[in-house]
Design a protein around this motif. Structure first.
Motif, PDB file in Angstrom:
ATOM      1  N   LEU A  14       0.832  -1.215   0.000  1.00 26.68           N
ATOM      2  CA  LEU A  14       0.000   0.000   0.000  1.00 26.68           C
ATOM      3  C   LEU A  14       0.863   1.259   0.000  1.00 26.68           C
ATOM      4  CD1 LEU A  14      -2.607   1.669   0.290  1.00 26.68           C
ATOM      5  CD2 LEU A  14      -2.543   1.222   2.753  1.00 26.68           C
ATOM      6  N   SER A  15       1.890   1.258   0.825  1.00 24.71           N
ATOM      7  CA  SER A  15       2.784   2.413   0.902  1.00 24.71           C
ATOM      8  C   SER A  15       3.441   2.673  -0.460  1.00 24.71           C
ATOM      9  CB  SER A  15       3.846   2.167   1.978  1.00 24.71           C
ATOM     10  OG  SER A  15       4.689   3.274   2.121  1.00 24.71           O
ATOM     11  N   LEU A  18       0.766   4.110  -2.942  1.00 23.39           N
ATOM     12  CA  LEU A  18       0.457   5.523  -2.701  1.00 23.39           C
ATOM     13  C   LEU A  18       1.489   6.428  -3.360  1.00 23.39           C
ATOM     14  CD1 LEU A  18      -0.577   5.521   1.079  1.00 23.39           C
ATOM     15  CD2 LEU A  18      -2.032   6.142  -0.852  1.00 23.39           C
ATOM     16  N   ASN A  19       2.760   6.034  -3.283  1.00 25.93           N
ATOM     17  CA  ASN A  19       3.814   6.865  -3.848  1.00 25.93           C
ATOM     18  C   ASN A  19       3.852   6.800  -5.371  1.00 25.93           C
ATOM     19  OD1 ASN A  19       5.607   8.162  -1.620  1.00 25.93           O
ATOM     20  ND2 ASN A  19       5.037   6.159  -0.838  1.00 25.93           N
ATOM     21  N   TYR A  48       2.473   2.255  15.797  1.00 25.80           N
ATOM     22  CA  TYR A  48       2.417   2.880  14.484  1.00 25.80           C
ATOM     23  C   TYR A  48       2.140   4.367  14.699  1.00 25.80           C
ATOM     24  CZ  TYR A  48       1.403   3.590   9.554  1.00 25.80           C
ATOM     25  OH  TYR A  48       1.449   4.021   8.250  1.00 25.80           O
ATOM     26  N   GLY A  50       1.092   8.002  15.057  1.00 27.21           N
ATOM     27  CA  GLY A  50      -0.027   8.759  14.508  1.00 27.21           C
ATOM     28  C   GLY A  50      -1.359   8.083  14.746  1.00 27.21           C
ATOM     29  N   LEU A  51      -1.326   6.765  14.962  1.00 28.10           N
ATOM     30  CA  LEU A  51      -2.555   6.033  15.237  1.00 28.10           C
ATOM     31  C   LEU A  51      -2.388   5.291  16.563  1.00 28.10           C
ATOM     32  CD1 LEU A  51      -3.311   4.584  11.674  1.00 28.10           C
ATOM     33  CD2 LEU A  51      -4.431   6.495  12.782  1.00 28.10           C
ATOM     34  N   ARG A  62      -8.580   1.810   8.410  1.00 26.52           N
ATOM     35  CA  ARG A  62      -7.866   3.048   8.086  1.00 26.52           C
ATOM     36  C   ARG A  62      -7.118   2.916   6.771  1.00 26.52           C
ATOM     37  NH1 ARG A  62      -7.429   7.404  11.234  1.00 26.52           N
ATOM     38  NH2 ARG A  62      -8.372   7.140  13.259  1.00 26.52           N
ATOM     39  N   LEU A  63      -6.437   1.785   6.611  1.00 20.86           N
ATOM     40  CA  LEU A  63      -5.674   1.569   5.380  1.00 20.86           C
ATOM     41  C   LEU A  63      -6.616   1.513   4.176  1.00 20.86           C
ATOM     42  CD1 LEU A  63      -2.993  -1.070   6.499  1.00 20.86           C
ATOM     43  CD2 LEU A  63      -2.810   1.419   6.500  1.00 20.86           C
ATOM     44  N   HIS A  66      -7.863   4.928   3.292  1.00 14.00           N
ATOM     45  CA  HIS A  66      -6.805   5.682   2.615  1.00 14.00           C
ATOM     46  C   HIS A  66      -6.693   5.256   1.147  1.00 14.00           C
ATOM     47  CE1 HIS A  66      -2.614   7.677   3.206  1.00 14.00           C
ATOM     48  NE2 HIS A  66      -3.234   8.115   2.147  1.00 14.00           N
ATOM     49  N   ASN A  69      -9.596   6.690  -0.708  1.00  8.61           N
ATOM     50  CA  ASN A  69      -9.393   8.133  -0.779  1.00  8.61           C
ATOM     51  C   ASN A  69      -8.386   8.499  -1.870  1.00  8.61           C
ATOM     52  OD1 ASN A  69      -7.591  10.482   0.094  1.00  8.61           O
ATOM     53  ND2 ASN A  69      -9.440  10.882   1.279  1.00  8.61           N
ATOM     54  N   VAL A 265       5.821  -0.129   5.920  1.00 10.71           N
ATOM     55  CA  VAL A 265       5.378   1.140   5.352  1.00 10.71           C
ATOM     56  C   VAL A 265       6.576   1.982   4.902  1.00 10.71           C
ATOM     57  CG1 VAL A 265       4.522   3.364   6.182  1.00 10.71           C
ATOM     58  CG2 VAL A 265       3.098   1.314   6.405  1.00 10.71           C
ATOM     59  N   GLY A 266       7.600   2.042   5.735  1.00  2.93           N
ATOM     60  CA  GLY A 266       8.808   2.783   5.391  1.00  2.93           C
ATOM     61  C   GLY A 266       9.492   2.185   4.176  1.00  2.93           C
ATOM     62  N   ASN A 269       7.682   2.818   0.890  1.00  2.41           N
ATOM     63  CA  ASN A 269       7.961   4.186   0.444  1.00  2.41           C
ATOM     64  C   ASN A 269       9.311   4.250  -0.276  1.00  2.41           C
ATOM     65  OD1 ASN A 269       9.178   6.901   0.751  1.00  2.41           O
ATOM     66  ND2 ASN A 269       7.232   7.419   1.707  1.00  2.41           N
TER      67      ASN A 269
ATOM     68  N   PRO B  49       0.525   5.909   5.095  1.00  2.00           N
ATOM     69  CA  PRO B  49      -0.610   4.988   5.092  1.00  2.00           C
ATOM     70  C   PRO B  49      -1.410   5.028   6.395  1.00  2.00           C
ATOM     71  CG  PRO B  49       1.302   3.924   4.140  1.00  2.00           C
ATOM     72  CD  PRO B  49       1.784   5.233   4.721  1.00  2.00           C
ATOM     73  N   PRO B  52      -5.070   9.511   5.531  1.00  6.45           N
ATOM     74  CA  PRO B  52      -5.206  10.127   4.209  1.00  6.45           C
ATOM     75  C   PRO B  52      -4.997  11.640   4.291  1.00  6.45           C
ATOM     76  CG  PRO B  52      -7.037   8.640   4.664  1.00  6.45           C
ATOM     77  CD  PRO B  52      -6.285   8.815   5.949  1.00  6.45           C
ATOM     78  N   ARG B  62      -1.526  14.544  15.508  1.00  3.42           N
ATOM     79  CA  ARG B  62      -1.694  13.103  15.652  1.00  3.42           C
ATOM     80  C   ARG B  62      -0.500  12.498  16.370  1.00  3.42           C
ATOM     81  NH1 ARG B  62      -5.654  10.130  13.614  1.00  3.42           N
ATOM     82  NH2 ARG B  62      -7.120  11.305  12.358  1.00  3.42           N
ATOM     83  N   LEU B  63       0.682  12.931  15.979  1.00  2.67           N
ATOM     84  CA  LEU B  63       1.897  12.392  16.591  1.00  2.67           C
ATOM     85  C   LEU B  63       1.952  12.783  18.073  1.00  2.67           C
ATOM     86  CD1 LEU B  63       4.579  13.011  13.802  1.00  2.67           C
ATOM     87  CD2 LEU B  63       3.203  10.982  14.180  1.00  2.67           C
ATOM     88  N   HIS B  66      -0.450  10.769  20.085  1.00  5.30           N
ATOM     89  CA  HIS B  66       0.061   9.411  20.271  1.00  5.30           C
ATOM     90  C   HIS B  66       1.118   9.380  21.375  1.00  5.30           C
ATOM     91  CE1 HIS B  66       1.142   5.426  18.038  1.00  5.30           C
ATOM     92  NE2 HIS B  66       0.993   5.256  19.322  1.00  5.30           N
ATOM     93  N   ALA B 262       7.262   8.372   6.259  1.00 10.08           N
ATOM     94  CA  ALA B 262       7.070   6.919   6.338  1.00 10.08           C
ATOM     95  C   ALA B 262       8.413   6.205   6.491  1.00 10.08           C
ATOM     96  CB  ALA B 262       6.343   6.415   5.092  1.00 10.08           C
ATOM     97  N   LYS B 263       9.405   6.652   5.760  1.00 13.07           N
ATOM     98  CA  LYS B 263      10.739   6.048   5.869  1.00 13.07           C
ATOM     99  C   LYS B 263      11.276   6.241   7.287  1.00 13.07           C
ATOM    100  CE  LYS B 263      15.540   6.779   4.348  1.00 13.07           C
ATOM    101  NZ  LYS B 263      16.053   7.672   5.389  1.00 13.07           N
TER     102      LYS B 263
END
Lengths: 281, 281
Positions: A14-15, A18-19, A48, A50-51, A62-63, A66, A69, A265-266, A269, B49, B52, B62-63, B66, B262-263
């Protein structure tokens, strides 16, 4: 010919998608609309950024949100072979060929050990893809091992064709068919010389079968793409997530531990940026 | 002695902290309560991810949420030196020493070029830390270059001490002090033999000063931690995010491109797991 083919729909895939979408690359993304069983099964994800603390199912929602979206589309086909030849990749998905300049492997990791004989008899009665090889077993007796609910529609498809299905899921199955026998036993060995003849279970029972389907979340990289360099079953990558095959990148659990969503995810990307650079040269 | 010291509070540092917290390691985390100017300034983040399209400020919220949810605490001190000696790390933060078995560098990347003479005169009138060296310039005339609003309280602290501050921010400043002259000119060269004597600006003007403070978001790795291996100003790491110094790991922009949240998050995760493995051996 596509700019890129992404194989796998976990967080790494997914990551990457998106890119590539942002950079308007022409790509196709193979995976499951459910994205990832592994995410879904996660009890709690706390790391993770932010979440804050959420269940796997919530994270998956969420994924998926996204993905929608961003206007991303997943092609639900099973990739069974990737061939690198003449500077391009031929990807076999549900018996159809797709061509691309680059490939991103986000194929997860095979947790379970392979069965004895599985490797030797692959293509000789052992198959990883119901859609691809199901027709070969019309009216025959087959064994099916399966480690993820998302493959149960493939089991039903096989039940439509085969006369008898001996089914060995690692989870609570929802399949209800007259010709399907569900067992909690575990196949450990496949027998046969030129072709599969029988399968032996943990209980030491041996049952004659014409074929064995292994429907698993992940595929051994060297089976998927011959020539890829692996170490301890993990795809060897450099810091740009490039593998030894020019244009082939990898991300997520298939590249090694830690098996973590943030890492996947990283890497997805970075792999996408690797593809973008590769295409520019 | 701490198990680990994390330097930097961007997405990479936060990701590392979340994981060390989960594993109940004894660590201290140096950074800014604002976490990251770079995140804050991001206009739109579309490729993280699970979250969105959102603005940098929203992402930052968000960060921060968290971080609070996880019970993480940031120590707002500026790290100016890390010394690796006898298998442990001595970290100098605001003139106090902290000792640790391991270190995670999440120090970002220096985007701007250093000024001519800056490196040569570091410690001879050039300083990276107001709290550390401000007292040395009581009643004197200094120049201050600054690339992030979060350092403005340090500028005010310097204004309390120095007789005159020539201030060169790269953004709209909020400092209002009688002895502070704000200029949009850009210092390009620092002069002096044994010590700083003057600074030359882009406009070719040269102004005599007793010291130059460089308050920047990131510090050149080799200045921070002597002996660290770098390549093109990036810390060299392996796939486990380990640097050449045993126990020293790195994550995020300081390890190289792509400069992506993300990285950074993925690498912070891997670096923390590297630390955990290292401590276990």
């Amino acid at each position: 010919m596509y700019d890129c083919i992404i194989i796998g729909s976990g967080p790494g895939g997914l990551s990457a998608a998106l890119n590539l979408k942002t950079y308007r690359k022409d790509f196709i993304w193979f995976g499951s609309k459910d994205l990832s069983d592994k995410v879904m099964k996660a009890e709690k994800i706390a790391n993770y950024p932010g979440l804050p603390e959420m269940s796997g199912t919530k994270f998956l929602e969420r994924l998926q949100a996204h993905m929608e979206n961003a206007g991303l589309e997943i092609t639900e086909k099973t990739v069974t072979n990737v061939v690198y030849s003449g500077g391009r990749f031929m990807v076999l998905a549900d018996n159809e060929f797709y061509e691309a300049k680059t490939v991103i492997l986000a194929i997860g990791v095979v947790a379970a050990k392979l069965m004895e004989g599985e490797e030797r008899l692959l293509g000789k009665g052992v198959s990883y893809c119901a859609t691809c090889d199901g027709m070969l077993y019309a009216g025959k007796r087959i064994a099916v091992v399966c480690n993820a609910p998302k493959f149960e529609h493939e089991v039903e498809y096989l039940a439509d064709l085969a006369s008898e299905v001996l089914y060995y899921p690692t989870f609570e199955s929802r399949v209800e068919r007259e010709n399907v026998t569900i067992s909690r036993d575990v196949p450990t060995k496949i027998q046969g010389e030129k072709r599969v003849t029988s399968v032996t279970l943990q209980s030491k029972t041996t049952v004659p079968v014409d074929g064995v389907f292994c429907l698993r979340n992940a595929i051994v990289p060297t089976k998927l793409i011959p020539g890829i360099r692996v170490e301890d079953a993990h795809v060897v990558v450099d810091r740009q997530m490039a593998t030894n095959l020019p244009g082939c990148f990898a991300a997520g659990d298939c590249t090694g531990r830690p098996y973590q969503f943030a890492k996947a995810v990283g890497e997805g990307n970075v792999a996408a940026h690797g593809v973008i650079s590769f295409l520019a040269t």
